[in-house]
Design a protein around this motif. Structure first.
Motif, PDB file in Angstrom:
ATOM      1  N   ALA A  25     -54.263 -52.359 -31.782  1.00 42.02           N
ATOM      2  CA  ALA A  25     -52.930 -51.740 -31.664  1.00 42.02           C
ATOM      3  C   ALA A  25     -52.946 -50.244 -32.000  1.00 42.02           C
ATOM      4  CB  ALA A  25     -51.922 -52.487 -32.537  1.00 42.02           C
ATOM      5  N   ASN A  60     -48.536 -56.306 -28.381  1.00 36.69           N
ATOM      6  CA  ASN A  60     -47.660 -55.551 -27.478  1.00 36.69           C
ATOM      7  C   ASN A  60     -46.356 -55.140 -28.150  1.00 36.69           C
ATOM      8  OD1 ASN A  60     -49.039 -55.992 -24.604  1.00 36.69           O
ATOM      9  ND2 ASN A  60     -49.092 -57.942 -25.685  1.00 36.69           N
ATOM     10  N   GLU A  74     -59.645 -56.021 -26.150  1.00 41.33           N
ATOM     11  CA  GLU A  74     -58.863 -57.145 -26.648  1.00 41.33           C
ATOM     12  C   GLU A  74     -59.511 -58.474 -26.262  1.00 41.33           C
ATOM     13  OE1 GLU A  74     -54.885 -56.768 -25.236  1.00 41.33           O
ATOM     14  OE2 GLU A  74     -54.377 -55.107 -26.568  1.00 41.33           O
ATOM     15  N   GLU A  87     -44.853 -51.711 -27.048  1.00 43.10           N
ATOM     16  CA  GLU A  87     -44.377 -51.762 -25.666  1.00 43.10           C
ATOM     17  C   GLU A  87     -43.051 -52.524 -25.554  1.00 43.10           C
ATOM     18  OE1 GLU A  87     -45.457 -54.158 -21.588  1.00 43.10           O
ATOM     19  OE2 GLU A  87     -47.077 -53.760 -23.007  1.00 43.10           O
ATOM     20  N   ILE A  88     -42.945 -53.658 -26.265  1.00 45.89           N
ATOM     21  CA  ILE A  88     -41.734 -54.483 -26.206  1.00 45.89           C
ATOM     22  C   ILE A  88     -40.534 -53.733 -26.763  1.00 45.89           C
ATOM     23  CG2 ILE A  88     -40.651 -56.568 -27.144  1.00 45.89           C
ATOM     24  CD1 ILE A  88     -43.459 -57.881 -26.961  1.00 45.89           C
ATOM     25  N   ASN A 112     -44.021 -61.227 -16.977  1.00 42.73           N
ATOM     26  CA  ASN A 112     -43.423 -59.897 -17.144  1.00 42.73           C
ATOM     27  C   ASN A 112     -43.471 -59.114 -15.840  1.00 42.73           C
ATOM     28  OD1 ASN A 112     -42.285 -57.691 -18.338  1.00 42.73           O
ATOM     29  ND2 ASN A 112     -44.083 -57.101 -19.511  1.00 42.73           N
ATOM     30  N   SER A 172     -57.735 -47.518 -19.467  1.00 45.61           N
ATOM     31  CA  SER A 172     -56.817 -48.595 -19.825  1.00 45.61           C
ATOM     32  C   SER A 172     -57.470 -49.959 -19.579  1.00 45.61           C
ATOM     33  CB  SER A 172     -55.524 -48.478 -19.013  1.00 45.61           C
ATOM     34  OG  SER A 172     -55.798 -48.494 -17.624  1.00 45.61           O
ATOM     35  N   VAL A 209     -48.821 -62.178 -28.436  1.00 44.41           N
ATOM     36  CA  VAL A 209     -48.145 -61.243 -27.535  1.00 44.41           C
ATOM     37  C   VAL A 209     -47.426 -60.170 -28.328  1.00 44.41           C
ATOM     38  CG1 VAL A 209     -46.210 -61.034 -25.919  1.00 44.41           C
ATOM     39  CG2 VAL A 209     -47.925 -62.842 -25.604  1.00 44.41           C
ATOM     40  N   ILE A 217     -51.322 -64.453 -23.610  1.00 44.58           N
ATOM     41  CA  ILE A 217     -51.285 -63.050 -23.179  1.00 44.58           C
ATOM     42  C   ILE A 217     -51.215 -62.963 -21.661  1.00 44.58           C
ATOM     43  CG2 ILE A 217     -52.571 -60.866 -23.149  1.00 44.58           C
ATOM     44  CD1 ILE A 217     -53.786 -61.707 -25.839  1.00 44.58           C
ATOM     45  N   TYR A 254     -47.768 -64.125 -20.406  1.00 44.86           N
ATOM     46  CA  TYR A 254     -46.783 -63.078 -20.687  1.00 44.86           C
ATOM     47  C   TYR A 254     -46.866 -61.955 -19.659  1.00 44.86           C
ATOM     48  CZ  TYR A 254     -44.978 -58.813 -22.854  1.00 44.86           C
ATOM     49  OH  TYR A 254     -44.329 -57.622 -23.081  1.00 44.86           O
ATOM     50  N   GLN A 255     -48.083 -61.466 -19.379  1.00 44.89           N
ATOM     51  CA  GLN A 255     -48.251 -60.374 -18.415  1.00 44.89           C
ATOM     52  C   GLN A 255     -47.826 -60.809 -17.019  1.00 44.89           C
ATOM     53  OE1 GLN A 255     -48.779 -57.384 -19.172  1.00 44.89           O
ATOM     54  NE2 GLN A 255     -49.756 -57.393 -21.186  1.00 44.89           N
TER      55      GLN A 255
END
Length: 426
Positions: free
Chosen positions: A7, A244, A31, A247-248, A382, A24, A240, A375, A378-379
């Motif tokens: 993070a 993240n 991770e 970002e959230i 999203n 990126s 998550v 994860i 979620y991605q």
């Protein structure tokens, strides 16, 4: 510290003055390789805990982790970081198998839950430390701090006794008695030693094959319980949120505090809640903490989901932008009150000595796979449907899991490891 490293560190590594420039895509691999290292550590965990003992396995994990931190701190290319993260994943897997096993076997049943909970408590403390120092110091300094903790463990831990259960398992009764005498206040440990010996002898009559986890009814029930608990941990969104969080909160448009400050508060609240759970788990009980935690966590998840759903409908929520921030912090408290701390306590209690290594390995595999899968889900949700859909899913999953926990998970508070086996055998 390993778990929370990405993070604060990935933004530094992606910056213009990065000591090791990464893309990126490299950040995603940093991770993922931690989780893949955890899977790679499974066969070592299974073999070592029974081949050389719980204590020596913990020491080996310290050495592997120290090598990982050295690669990260001294690395000059992204491949060094990849290798370091992979090794740290392996050491985490080995430690999270051997340490709960060791503690559950040395602890008296009256404080076993408290001592086992400290493992997770220290993990949260590591996240707080990394969230706090990570944005302020270099990658090298953070690695030195992490490595120094493992080095101190490697120096101090050899003076601890081996598990009496393991020593009796390998027919070293005199050593087991000496170890138990060091671990107990009472001068006479004969009665407890005989009880442990009787339990180990009974458990030795059961086969220790991997298939016995599923062929023997009590082992199968233990497997179902640990799969439920470890899967629930991640599919209510903890990985998550940890990976993240910034970002959230940015997506929510919350401007109460900075994202770095929010990360420190979030991890500190988790530590506070986990501390409360650790100190009360042997008084209140495992099951009640799980149920209360499940209900309250689902409320926070549904609150976040509804906010993002309304945001996706382009409603003006500027005056309510504090809601997701408060809900996330409430989540940190409610999740760690039970769902985030009790599974590691319960998992170490449920399996007999003969298959404990295999059982904890299955538990850890479910933990790692569920973490990675959560994860990905979620991605995917999203990107394809909106962030609110993933939080609705987490909330529904949390409610269903709470119902299943109320039905299938037994209360193990105050029970010896042998009594727990009798409960599983009904």
């Amino acid at each position: 510290m390993q778990y929370g490293w990405t993070a604060p560190s990935i933004p530094i590594l992606e910056s213009a003055d990065s000591p090791v420039p990464i893309t990126s895509k490299d950040g995603v691999w940093l991770e993922s390789l931690y989780m893949l290292g955890g899977i790679a550590g499974l066969p070592f965990s299974i073999y070592l805990v029974d081949a050389i003992g719980r204590k020596k396995t913990v020491l080996i994990s310290s050495v592997v982790g120290l090598c990982g931190w050295i690669l990260i701190g001294a690395g000059t290319s992204v491949n060094h970081l990849f290798m370091g993260r992979f090794l740290l994943g392996m050491t985490a897997d080995i430690a999270f198998n051997a340490s709960p096993m060791y503690i559950s076997e040395i602890a008296h049943q009256k404080i076993r839950g408290f001592l086992a909970g400290i493992i997770y408590l220290m993990m949260l403390f590591g996240i707080v430390v990394m969230y706090s120092i990570g944005p302020l110091v270099s990658i090298q300094t953070a690695a030195i701090v992490g490595g120094s903790i493992l080095l101190s463990q490697f120096i101090i831990f050899p003076f601890m006794p081996e598990s009496p259960y393991y020593l009796l398992y390998v027919n070293k009764e005199d050593s087991a008695k000496r170890a138990l005498e060091r671990l107990r206040v009472d001068d006479d440990v004969t009665k407890e030693l005989m009880e442990i010996k009787k339990a180990v002898e009974r458990q030795k009559t059961e086969k220790g094959r991997p298939l016995d986890l599923f062929l023997i009814k009590s082992n199968r029930r233990a497997c179902v319980i640990v799969m439920l608990l470890n899967n629930t941990q991640h599919f209510v969104g903890i990985t998550v949120l940890i990976m993240n969080l910034h970002e959230i909160l940015n997506h929510a448009g919350s401007d109460l505090i900075s994202s770095s400050a929010a990360g420190i508060i979030f991890s500190s609240l988790m530590l506070i809640a986990a501390s409360a759970a650790t100190f009360t788990v042997d008084r209140i009980g495992r099951k009640i903490l799980l149920l209360v935690s499940g209900l309250l966590t689902s409320i926070s998840l549904f609150t976040i989901a509804v906010y993002f759903h309304m945001q996706s409908m382009f409603l003006d929520l500027k005056s309510f932008s504090w809601i997701p921030m408060i809900s996330v912090m409430f989540y940190a408290l409610t999740f760690k009150l039970g769902l985030g701390i009790v599974p590691i306590v319960t998992t170490a209690e449920l399996f007999p000595a003969r298959v404990k290594g295999w059982g904890l390995a299955v538990s850890d595999l479910v933990y790692v796979v569920s973490s990675s899968l959560s994860i990905y889900v979620y991605q995917w949700l999203n990107d394809g449907f909106g962030i609110h859909v993933s939080f609705y899913l987490f909330g529904i999953y949390c409610l269903i899991s709470t119902v299943l926990i109320s039905i299938y998970v037994p209360e193990t508070k105050g029970k010896t490891l042998e009594e727990i086996q009798m409960i599983l055998k009904r």
